[in-house]
Design an enzyme around this catalytic site. Structure first.
Site, PDB file in Angstrom:
ATOM      1  N   PRO A 159       0.795  -1.237   0.000  1.00 42.54           N
ATOM      2  CA  PRO A 159       0.000   0.000   0.000  1.00 42.54           C
ATOM      3  C   PRO A 159       0.825   1.285   0.000  1.00 42.54           C
ATOM      4  O   PRO A 159       0.264   2.374   0.198  1.00 42.54           O
ATOM      5  CB  PRO A 159      -0.779  -0.132   1.313  1.00 42.54           C
ATOM      6  CG  PRO A 159       0.144  -0.873   2.218  1.00 42.54           C
ATOM      7  CD  PRO A 159       0.888  -1.858   1.337  1.00 42.54           C
ATOM      8  N   CYS A 160       2.130   1.207  -0.256  1.00 40.07           N
ATOM      9  CA  CYS A 160       2.982   2.381  -0.100  1.00 40.07           C
ATOM     10  C   CYS A 160       2.604   3.522  -1.038  1.00 40.07           C
ATOM     11  O   CYS A 160       2.857   4.690  -0.727  1.00 40.07           O
ATOM     12  CB  CYS A 160       4.454   1.999  -0.291  1.00 40.07           C
ATOM     13  SG  CYS A 160       4.839   1.313  -1.909  1.00 40.07           S
ATOM     14  N   GLN A 161       1.986   3.219  -2.193  1.00 34.59           N
ATOM     15  CA  GLN A 161       1.632   4.275  -3.140  1.00 34.59           C
ATOM     16  C   GLN A 161       0.123   4.535  -3.210  1.00 34.59           C
ATOM     17  O   GLN A 161      -0.327   5.337  -4.028  1.00 34.59           O
ATOM     18  CB  GLN A 161       2.164   3.908  -4.530  1.00 34.59           C
ATOM     19  CG  GLN A 161       3.676   3.760  -4.584  1.00 34.59           C
ATOM     20  CD  GLN A 161       4.176   3.324  -5.946  1.00 34.59           C
ATOM     21  OE1 GLN A 161       3.399   3.099  -6.867  1.00 34.59           O
ATOM     22  NE2 GLN A 161       5.486   3.193  -6.081  1.00 34.59           N
TER      23      GLN A 161
END
Length: 243
Positions: free
Chosen positions: A201-203
């Site tokens: 989910p980093c982006q």
């Protein structure tokens, strides 16, 4: 009209906001007139037995049988739904599912166990289980997924199997270039602790910031951004305004 005031810190979600988003998503599936799509796609609202936290489970057949009898057998019994209709001596008319709220809603009071879900002990149909959980650090929905009952020779927990069965051709090069931490990652499942894959989910924050949606559309928008790279698309009927 802006909807961001509905959230404590847009586009991040609190536990309460995520639970509400899950409930709205579940209602969209129940109310949507999906027709034959409902035979190959199951969406179930669940809660973890330990914390009571909400999450969404989605099951999709990878290669639906052409024979209606085999299809009915493959979808006869889902793990966590209690006894199947056959075991209870009842007949379920799949053709009328879109008109029967009780048929569409699973027995949500049952706590899921740690065993992977199965369509049927007798069907042996390849399928994928997707789950939407709130990430405890990023505070964003996270898409987890596992493959089941693949043909002999194709391991279920294998990145190449994921690319072969789930990733669309046009997405493969982008995901491979992103690497294991930028695209598809692997870790113990948040509920079962078994090995599983997830979309990192980093982006997600940057992607969701381009939208302004109410809580009842949050997961619809989010899945439109995240799901397609691993073969998960929301049926268009669920996007129709119905709440």
């Amino acid at each position: 009209m802006t909807y961001r005031d509905e959230y404590r810190h847009w586009p991040f979600l609190t536990e309460e906001e995520f639970t509400l988003a899950c409930a709205f998503f579940d209602q969209r599936y129940i109310k949507a007139k999906l027709g034959p799509t409902r035979k190959i796609l199951k969406i179930i609202s669940r809660r973890t037995a330990t914390t009571g936290g909400a999450y969404i489970e989605i099951l999709r057949l990878l290669q639906p049988p052409k024979d209606d009898d085999d299809l009915a057998l493959a979808l006869e019994s889902l793990s966590g739904f209690g006894s199947s209709a056959k075991d209870e001596g009842m007949d379920v008319d799949m053709a009328n599912d879109d008109h029967d709220q009780e048929v569409l809603r699973p027995q949500l009071w049952q706590k899921p166990d740690s065993t992977p879900p199965k369509y049927s002990l007798y069907s042996h149909q390849p399928y994928v289980t997707y789950e939407i959980h709130l990430h405890p650090t990023y505070r964003m929905p996270t898409l987890w997924f596992t493959l089941h009952d693949l043909p002999m020779g194709d391991p279920t927990f294998d990145l190449e199997s994921v690319f072969r069965y789930l990733v669309p051709e046009e997405q493969k090069s982008r995901l491979r270039e992103a690497g294991i931490t930028g695209g598809i990652s692997a870790a113990p499942h948040p509920v079962t602790d078994l090995p599983a894959f997830f979309i990192h989910p980093c982006q997600t924050k940057e992607a969701m910031e381009n939208f302004d949606c109410p809580t009842h559309e949050y997961l619809m928008v989010w899945l439109g951004l995240v799901g397609g790279c691993v073969g998960l698309w929301v049926p268009p009927e669920m996007a129709e305004e119905q709440l």
